[in-house]
Write an enzyme that holds these catalytic residues in place. Structure first.
Site, PDB file in Angstrom:
ATOM      1  N   SER A 140       0.821  -1.214   0.000  1.00  0.00           N
ATOM      2  CA  SER A 140       0.000   0.000   0.000  1.00  0.00           C
ATOM      3  C   SER A 140       0.848   1.253   0.000  1.00  0.00           C
ATOM      4  CB  SER A 140      -0.920  -0.002   1.224  1.00  0.00           C
ATOM      5  OG  SER A 140      -0.159  -0.184   2.397  1.00  0.00           O
ATOM      6  N   ASN A 170      -2.610  -2.324  13.128  1.00  0.00           N
ATOM      7  CA  ASN A 170      -4.060  -2.099  13.113  1.00  0.00           C
ATOM      8  C   ASN A 170      -4.447  -0.803  13.818  1.00  0.00           C
ATOM      9  OD1 ASN A 170      -3.991  -4.582  11.940  1.00  0.00           O
ATOM     10  ND2 ASN A 170      -5.144  -5.666  13.524  1.00  0.00           N
ATOM     11  N   THR A 204     -38.337  27.959 -11.031  1.00  0.00           N
ATOM     12  CA  THR A 204     -38.626  26.634 -10.491  1.00  0.00           C
ATOM     13  C   THR A 204     -38.962  25.773 -11.695  1.00  0.00           C
ATOM     14  OG1 THR A 204     -40.986  27.048 -10.160  1.00  0.00           O
ATOM     15  CG2 THR A 204     -39.530  27.504  -8.295  1.00  0.00           C
ATOM     16  N   HIS A 205     -38.627  24.496 -11.623  1.00  0.00           N
ATOM     17  CA  HIS A 205     -38.804  23.605 -12.775  1.00  0.00           C
ATOM     18  C   HIS A 205     -38.106  24.190 -14.016  1.00  0.00           C
ATOM     19  CE1 HIS A 205     -42.207  21.399 -10.752  1.00  0.00           C
ATOM     20  NE2 HIS A 205     -42.349  22.577 -10.172  1.00  0.00           N
ATOM     21  N   SER A 222     -12.457  25.236 -28.419  1.00  0.00           N
ATOM     22  CA  SER A 222     -12.676  23.993 -29.126  1.00  0.00           C
ATOM     23  C   SER A 222     -11.541  23.767 -30.109  1.00  0.00           C
ATOM     24  CB  SER A 222     -14.013  24.086 -29.879  1.00  0.00           C
ATOM     25  OG  SER A 222     -14.040  23.162 -30.946  1.00  0.00           O
ATOM     26  N   LYS A 262     -16.089  28.805 -30.217  1.00  0.00           N
ATOM     27  CA  LYS A 262     -16.604  28.279 -28.951  1.00  0.00           C
ATOM     28  C   LYS A 262     -15.884  28.845 -27.727  1.00  0.00           C
ATOM     29  CE  LYS A 262     -19.276  25.560 -28.235  1.00  0.00           C
ATOM     30  NZ  LYS A 262     -19.096  24.106 -28.178  1.00  0.00           N
ATOM     31  N   GLU A 278     -18.382  22.298 -15.971  1.00  0.00           N
ATOM     32  CA  GLU A 278     -18.800  20.951 -16.359  1.00  0.00           C
ATOM     33  C   GLU A 278     -18.027  19.897 -15.577  1.00  0.00           C
ATOM     34  OE1 GLU A 278     -19.656  20.725 -20.906  1.00  0.00           O
ATOM     35  OE2 GLU A 278     -18.167  22.303 -20.602  1.00  0.00           O
ATOM     36  N   TYR A 302     -10.354  -6.206  12.551  1.00  0.00           N
ATOM     37  CA  TYR A 302      -9.622  -5.696  11.407  1.00  0.00           C
ATOM     38  C   TYR A 302      -9.613  -6.736  10.302  1.00  0.00           C
ATOM     39  CZ  TYR A 302      -6.243  -3.734   8.278  1.00  0.00           C
ATOM     40  OH  TYR A 302      -5.658  -3.223   7.143  1.00  0.00           O
ATOM     41  N   LYS A 307      -8.161   4.217   1.990  1.00  0.00           N
ATOM     42  CA  LYS A 307      -7.302   5.396   1.816  1.00  0.00           C
ATOM     43  C   LYS A 307      -7.457   6.072   0.463  1.00  0.00           C
ATOM     44  CE  LYS A 307      -4.371   3.328   4.988  1.00  0.00           C
ATOM     45  NZ  LYS A 307      -5.303   2.191   4.807  1.00  0.00           N
TER      46      LYS A 307
END
Lengths: 466, 466, 466, 466
Positions: free
Chosen positions: B22, B109, B154-155, B276, B282, B289, B316, B324
Site C-alpha cells: 500500500s 491495526n 422553479t422547474h 474547441s 466556442k 462541467e 480488522y 485510503k
C-alpha cells in the site's frame, strides 16, 4: 382536484397523471401537513391575513381532517394529486370557501419541505429508541456472558483471547455513533422552510421565528431559494441509515459465522431461526442474513438519492419528489430489522466451552513476545524469535505450551521456566487493562460507560411539542 | 522488509506483493506516522517500557525520518510494504536495535487507524478554508451585484423575480451546512484508536487519555475491537465530500445554463473558459462541467467504500485498506475544484439588462393573485382567476401588463385601475421582506448573517498542536 | 403455514416473521410459480416419481390456483410465508395429500430462482415494446419535423447547425442499444436452475433439458451450487434499466431546456404539463423532471443490489431475497415513464422560427476554417485565423456575416468574396453528408435504418410458449 | 500548447488548467491516438484532402511519435493539455506545418471517443486471458481434488455433501458468464465514432465504413450527435468489472472462511499469505480480503460514472472526461487481482479429512426424506417426519445414524433396516446424477464442458489488426 388548473385547457394525460401523482406515498405526511397548516393559519392570523374566527374555524376543520386521516376514515379521491391537495380539498368540503384562504402566501414547495422535515423530526426519536433497544440487548449480553473468553479475530484468523463481554460491546459503540449522527441530523433538519413561498419568500408579514417555534423548529431557513431546494437532511438521513445498516451487517456476519457448526459458539433460538423446505435438519439464521442483505439496499437508497440530486438546475425541480420513497423505505427497513436483532440477541444461546476450546496457546504468541520484551529484548527481535517458535511448534505438530524449555532456550536464551505462565488466556486478557482494553477491569469500566450512554437519550422525544 | 516475516518460509509471490503493498498511496501518511510514533514513544516512556534517553533518541530519529520525508530525500526501498514499515525500517538504519522497541505494544491495526484520523484532522481545516473561500466569492458577488434583479426559476421555468444577490447567496448556505457537517466530523474523528493493539488492547500500562491529548484527540476509543475496525469517519467524510460535490454541481449547472447564448446572463472570463479544437467560436464552461461531473465521481467513492465495509466479519480485515484511496481522491477532488470555482465566480461578468429583460409581467402572476387576496378574494379563487387571465393574455399574445382594465374586470370584478402597479418587479421583490425572503432589506440582513458565518471558522486550524 | 416446521419447537417471533416473509412482494411471481410447478410435475412423471393420473390432477389443481390468483379470488392466509408456500398450501386444500408430492426433489432455492427468471423472460417483451414505442415517437418527430434546423450544442454552447430530425434521432440510437442489451440479457436469463435442488442437484432422474424446453429456457444450468446463487441476471437487468434511465434523463434534460422561455424551442401540450399551486402562470415539465430524477433512483437500485451480492458466503444465502423488490421497482419505473415520454414527444409543439433564429453566423466558424482549408491553408492555421476573426467581430459587436471583405483579408489573404456563402446554415449541414452526418441525405439514410430497427423485435414475444 | 487558443485573450488560470488538463491519465491512450490518427490520415487522403506523399509523411511522423511514447522518450511539455494535443504538438515539431492538416475535419470529441474505444478493444483480450487463467486454476483444482467430499452450505449451515470438484467449478461458471458479457461488450464497443466531428459530422467525404474497417471496428456510428456523447461502453465495462469483482468476492469469502482454524479445510501457501506486525503466529489471507474489498471499490466506480452521466444536456459535455479514470482503475484492479487469485488457488493446500469430518449424518436428512418418498410417503409428509427425527436425535445428543431402528419406526412405520444406508455421503452425492448435479458422473460431464469453454476464446486477440 389539482391546486393549479386555472390556466390549463386540457387535463393531464392519465399515464402522465399516474407518473406525476405522489399520493400513494406522500399520504404518510398527513398529520404533518395538518399540523403545519394549523401553524400556517396561526401565522396568517398574526399577519392580519385572516381573522381570529377564521383561524379558529380553519383549526377545527384541520383537526377533523387530521382525525379522519388517523382513523382511516378519510376518503381519498381519485383526483387527489398529493396529500396537500387531498387535505385542502377535504378542508374545502368541511369549511367551504374559507378553506381557500389557507394556501395564501405559501406554496407546495415550502409546504412539502416543511412536512417532510416535520415527519423526520417526529420519527427520529422512534429510531433512536430502536437503536437504544438493540444497544441494551448488547449490554444485557455483556453482563449475562460475564466470565467467558473467546478467541478474538483479525482477518478472520484467531488472534488473541478477548472477553465475550468485550466482544458484544464492540457492537455497542458503532450504534452509539449512529445515535450521535442522528442527533446532529436533528439540528440540520430543524430549520424551517415554511414562509419561503415558491422560491422568493412569502409576501405576507409572517413572523417566521414564531412560526418555527410553533412547529418545534430551531430557526427559519436563511434563504428562500435554497430552502425549497434543500434535501441535505434526506441525504444525511439516508447516509445515517446506510451506516447503521453496515454496522448491523457486521454484527449479522459475526452471528452467522458463530452459528455455524464449525464455530459452534452460538445457537439461535427457534423463534429467530428458520428451516428449509427441502432439508429437514437445517436451522438457518435468515433474520441475520436479511439484516446483512438489507445493508446493501440501504446503500442503494443513498446512492440513488445522491444521483437524483446531482446537477439539478433550479431551486425547486420536480426531481425532488424522488426524496420520499427512499426516506420512508430506509426508515421502515431499520424499523423492522432493529427489534428483531435485539430479540434474537437477547434469546440466543452461547457455548462457552466451545469458545474456550478455541483458545489454543498460539493465541498467546504476542504475549510470548511481550514476555521477551519484559526480559529486555527489543520488540522487533522478540517478534522474530516468536515467529520461529511458532514454525518450530508447527513442524512438531505441538502447541506452544507443549514445547520443552530446552527448545525455547535453543531459540533464545532469555526464555526461562516461567514461560509457561504466558499461555493462560485469562492472564493474557488481564494484562490488557488499558482504557478500552479487554481486561475484566477495563471492560467493567467500559460497561459503566455504555450504561450511562443508554440512559442519555440524544434526541428529545418531545420535539414536536417544544 | 516486512514487519512480520518470522514464521514464514517462503516470501510473498511478487504479484501478491504488488496487490498487498500500500506504500504507493499510504506514503501520504508519512508525517502522521512520525508524529503518532513520537507520541507512542512518549507513552512507552511514561509506561516504563523505555527510558528517557531511549525516548529522546527515538524522537530525534523520527524527527530525521520526518524531515527526509518532507524534503523528498527519504529513500523508499522496494521491500517497504507500507509507510509504517518504511518509517520503522529507516529508523532502524538510523538508530540500530533501539528502533525495534518502538513497535512494542502497538499493532499496525491501531497505528494505521490513528495515522489516517490524524491525516484527516490535519487536513480538514484546509478544506474548510477552501469552502470559506468559495463562500466569500459568493458574498463578494452578492455585494457587487447589488441592485440587479433576475427571474427566479422553479422547474427551470421563470417563476418570480428575485434579487441576484439573493440568488448568489442561495449557493452560500449549502456550503455553510457542509462546514457544519465537517465540524461534526471532527468530533467523530478525534477519537484515538492507538493503544488498542491488534484488537484486544495493549498490555502495557499506557495512559491513553494523555496519549490522546498529546496527539490532539478528544478522547481514547472505548473498545479496542471496535477501534481497529471503525471507518465511520472515512465514510462520513466521503458523504460530506459527495454532498459538497452535489452542491457544487448545482452551482455549476446554473452557471452553465446562465452562460448559454439563450440565457446570456453570465459570461465567463477567458481565464476560466476553454475553446474547441474544431470550432473557433466556442467558449466553453469546462471547469463548471468538470465540477458537475466530479460530483458523480464523488458519489461513487462513497458508495464504493460503503459496499466495501458491508458485511466485514472481524475487527480488522484487510479489506479496510481500500479506505485510503477514496479518502485521498475525494479530498484532492474538492481541493482542485473549489478554488477554481471561486476564481471563476469572482471574475465572471454579468449582464443585468438581459436578466432584467426576462422579468416579463407573467412573473408577477402570483402578485396579481395576492392583489385579489388583498381585495378579499380567497387565495384559491384568486389563483384560478389569474390562471384565466394568463390564458386570455396568451391567446391574445399580449403580456399581462398589456391587457385592458375592462378585460381584467370581465374576469373578476375586484380588479381596479391600480392593478398595473402589480407588474413592477421591484415592488414584487420588495413585498417579500420576510426572513429569508428576496426583498432588499431581507437580503441585507441575510448578507450580514453570511458575513458573520464567514468570520467564524468551525474547525480550528491548530488541531494538531492542541 | 411454512414449508419447514418439522424440527422447530417454537414458532417464529412475529417481528421476525414480518422481516422474513416475502409474500407482500413475491406474490407477483404467482403465475410463474404455477407454470414452473406444472413443468416440474411433468418432469416428476417422466422420472417415474408420480404417475400420469397424479400429474393430471396436480396440473388441474395448479390450473385452478393460477386462475384464482389471476382473478384476485385467491385467499392468502396470514401464515403464507411466501408465494411458493401459498401456492402449495392452496394446492393441498384442493388436492389433499397428493399436493405433498409436488415438492419432491426440488427446493425453494431452485424454485424461486426459476420463477424469477421466468418472470423476467415473460416481461422483457413488454419492456422492449415500450422502448420501441418511444423510438417510434422519435421517428415520428424526425419525420414530422423534417426541414427544420436548430443549433447543435456542445458544452451547452451553440456549436454547429444540425437538422432537428437528426437531433431527435440522436435519442433513438441509445434506446436501440438498450434493446440490444436486453436481448443479450434474455440469453443470460434463459438458463434453467430448476433441478438444482437446494444446492447439490435433485436426486431424481429428471431430464433437465426437457424441463428447460418445456419452460422456454435455452438450457439447464451447468452447476447446481452456482445455479441457486446466481443473480447475475437481476444485476444485469438493473444495469440495463439504469442505463435506459440515463438515456431518458438526457432526453428529459434536453426537453426541459428547450421548453424554457429562454430557449423557447418546444412547448409541452397541456396534457403533459403541470401547473403551480402558487404561481398561476407556470407550465412545468414535471413528467420530464420525474424521468430525469428517476434515473437517479434506478442507479440506486443497481448499486444497492450489487452491494447486497458482494461477499456472500454460500450458495444460497437469504440475502438474495433482496433481489425482487429492486427488480420489480426498476421494471415498474420504466413501465410508467416510457409511455408518458412517448406521448409527450408525439404531442409537443416545436417553434422552428426560434430554432432558426439561433443559427447566427458564428455557428459556421468551423465552416469558415474549412473554407480556408479548401484554399490550401492547413487546418490548424485556419482554426487560429478564424479564432481571430471571431474576436475581431465580437469586439465590433458584429456577426461574422457582417464583417467587410477587407476585414477578412486583413486577417488572411486567402479570403475572397465567396466567403459569405459560408454562412448559410443549410449549406453547412449539406456539407456533412458523411454516414451519420447531419446532411438531409445522410439523415434520410439514417431514418431508413431507424425504421428497419423499429420493425425488428430483438426479443420474441412468445418466449413463454416456445 | 492548446488546440484552441485563437479567440482567447488571456490564458487559462493555472488552477483551472490543472483541473481541466487530462494528460496525467489520458496519456495511456497514446498508441491508440497514433493509430487512429494514421487511419484518419488515410481517410483524408482517400477523400482528397491530403495527397499520398503528405499521408506518407504524416504516417512516418506518427510512427515516430508512437515509438517515442512506447520507449518512454516522448518529452511531454507542461503545456500539453491532453494526449491529443501532445501528439499533434510533437508531430508539428517533426513535420512542420503539414502536421496542421491532420486535424482537418475531426474534433477532439470524435477523436477521444475513438481512442477510448480502441483502447478498450485492445485490452479486453488481456482481461479475457486473465479470466481464463483463473478459470483454468479452478479446473486444475477440480481435477486435482477429485475424490474429495465436503459439506455443501446454504445460509452458511451445512446442507448436503458435495464433491469438492463440484464446489470449485461453482466458481468457474460465473467467470464464464463474465467472459460472455465482455464478448457482448466488444460488439457494443466496436462502433466507430470517428468522422462525427464535433457533433454534426465531418464535412469531408470520408468513407467511414472503410475507416471503421481500417481500425478494426464493425461499423460506423449511425448518428454523429449520439456518437460523441455515447459512453455506454464505458458504463457497461464498469458493470462487467463490478460483477466480476462480486464473483471474486464470493470466492474470496469462501476461501477466507475455509482457511479459518474453525473450518480448517484450506491452508494458504506462504507465498500467498501475510503475517502480523504484532502477532507472530498469524497467517492472514490478505490477498483474498483485498479481492473482496475491491469488489466494493469496483461497485463505486460504476455508480460514480452512472451518476456522472445522468442528466447531461448536450452531445459532448466536458463531464465526460470523468470516464477515463474509472475505466483504467477498474481494468487495473482486475488485472492485479485475477492472477494473484489464480496463483493462490493453484498452490493452496486442502485438508480432505477435515472436510470429510464435516459430513455428519444430519447432512443426509434430505436423503432420509427421499428414502420415505421412495416408500410411497408424499414428500411434504416425509419432510415433517424427518424433522421430528432430527429433533429427537438432537434431544438424545445422538446423530441420525446412531438412532435405533425402533426409534425410527416409532416416528414412521415405513422405516426399515435399510435406512442406515442412507447415511453414506458418497451414496448421497451419487444419487444427484442429474445434469449440473454433484454426482461424480455429472461432475465429469461438467468438467468436460468447462474444459471446452476454456479452449474457446470469446474475444479475438487480433481485434486491432483485423
Amino acid at each position: 382536484m389539482t391546486l393549479w388548473g386555472g390556466r390549463f385547457q386540457s387535463s393531464l394525460d392519465p399515464q402522465a397523471w399516474a407518473l406525476n401523482a405522489s399520493l400513494s406515498f406522500d399520504r404518510r405526511l398527513g398529520q404533518q401537513d395538518v399540523r403545519a397548516s394549523q401553524a400556517w393559519a396561526n401565522a396568517l392570523q398574526a399577519a392580519g391575513v385572516i381573522d381570529a374566527q377564521e383561524n379558529e374555524r380553519i383549526h377545527a376543520g384541520l383537526q377533523q381532517v387530521g382525525h379522519e386521516l388517523q382513523q382511516g376514515t378519510f376518503a381519498f379521491q381519485p383526483g387527489d394529486e398529493d396529500i396537500h391537495t387531498a387535505v385542502e380539498r377535504r378542508l374545502g368540503e368541511i369549511l367551504g370557501p374559507l378553506a381557500g384562504k389557507l394556501h395564501t402566501g405559501r406554496s407546495r414547495n415550502d409546504q412539502v419541505a416543511t412536512d417532510l422535515r416535520l415527519w423526520l423530526l417526529d420519527h427520529l426519536p422512534e429510531l433512536e429508541s430502536a437503536l437504544i433497544d438493540l444497544q441494551s440487548a448488547l449490554v444485557m449480553r455483556a453482563e449475562a456472558d460475564h466470565g467467558t473468553l473467546l478467541p478474538g479475530y483479525t482477518h478472520l484468523q484467531r488472534a488473541q483471547p478477548v472477553l465475550l463481554s468485550h466482544w458484544w460491546l464492540s457492537f455497542f459503540w458503532p450504534l452509539q455513533r449512529d445515535r450521535e449522527r442522528l442527533a446532529n441530523l436533528v439540528k440540520l433538519t430543524a430549520v424551517l422552510p415554511l414562509g419561503s413561498g415558491a422560491l422568493a419568500g412569502t409576501p405576507y408579514p409572517i413572523d417566521r421565528f414564531a412560526l418555527a417555534k410553533n412547529l418545534g423548529f430551531d430557526r427559519p431557513s436563511p434563504n428562500s431559494i435554497d430552502a425549497v431546494a434543500d434535501r441535505d437532511f434526506v441525504a444525511e438521513f439516508l447516509f445515517c441509515a446506510a451506516l447503521t445498516g453496515i454496522h448491523l451487517s457486521k454484527l449479522a456476519e459475526a452471528v452467522i459465522l458463530f452459528s455455524t457448526t464449525e464455530f459452534g459458539y452460538i445457537e439461535l433460538p427457534d423463534q429467530y431461526a428458520t428451516g428449509s423446505s427441502l432439508m429437514p435438519q437445517k436451522k438457518n439464521p435468515d433474520v441475520f442474513e436479511l439484516a446483512r442483505g438489507k445493508a446493501g439496499s440501504l446503500i442503494g437508497l443513498l446512492s440513488g438519492l445522491l444521483a437524483t440530486l446531482k446537477g439539478l438546475p433550479s431551486s425547486y425541480d420536480k426531481d425532488l419528489q424522488e426524496d420520499k420513497l427512499p426516506l420512508f423505505q430506509a426508515f421502515d427497513t431499520l424499523g423492522v430489522v432493529l427489534p428483531v436483532l435485539a430479540g434474537a440477541l437477547r434469546t440466543l444461546r452461547i457455548y462457552p466451552e466451545r469458545m474456550q476450546a478455541g483458545l489454543e496457546a498460539g493465541l498467546m504468541a504476542t504475549d510470548l513476545a511481550d514476555y521477551l520484551v519484559a526480559k529486555g529484548v527489543p520488540f522487533r527481535e522478540a517478534h522474530t524469535v516468536v515467529g520461529k517458535v511458532v514454525v518450530w511448534a508447527a513442524q512438531q505438530a505441538r502447541s506452544l505450551a507443549e514445547l520443552e524449555l530446552a527448545e525455547y532456550q535453543a531459540l533464545h536464551p532469555s526464555f526461562t521456566a516461567d514461560v509457561y505462565r504466558v499461555f493462560d488466556p485469562w492472564a493474557s486478557v488481564a494484562r490488557r487493562e488499558v482504557t478500552g482494553g479487554t481486561a475484566p477491569a477495563a471492560v467493567a469500566t467500559q460497561l459503566e460507560l455504555a450504561k450511562t450512554a443508554l440512559q442519555n437519550r440524544l434526541i428529545s422525544t418531545g420535539e414536536q411539542e417544544s
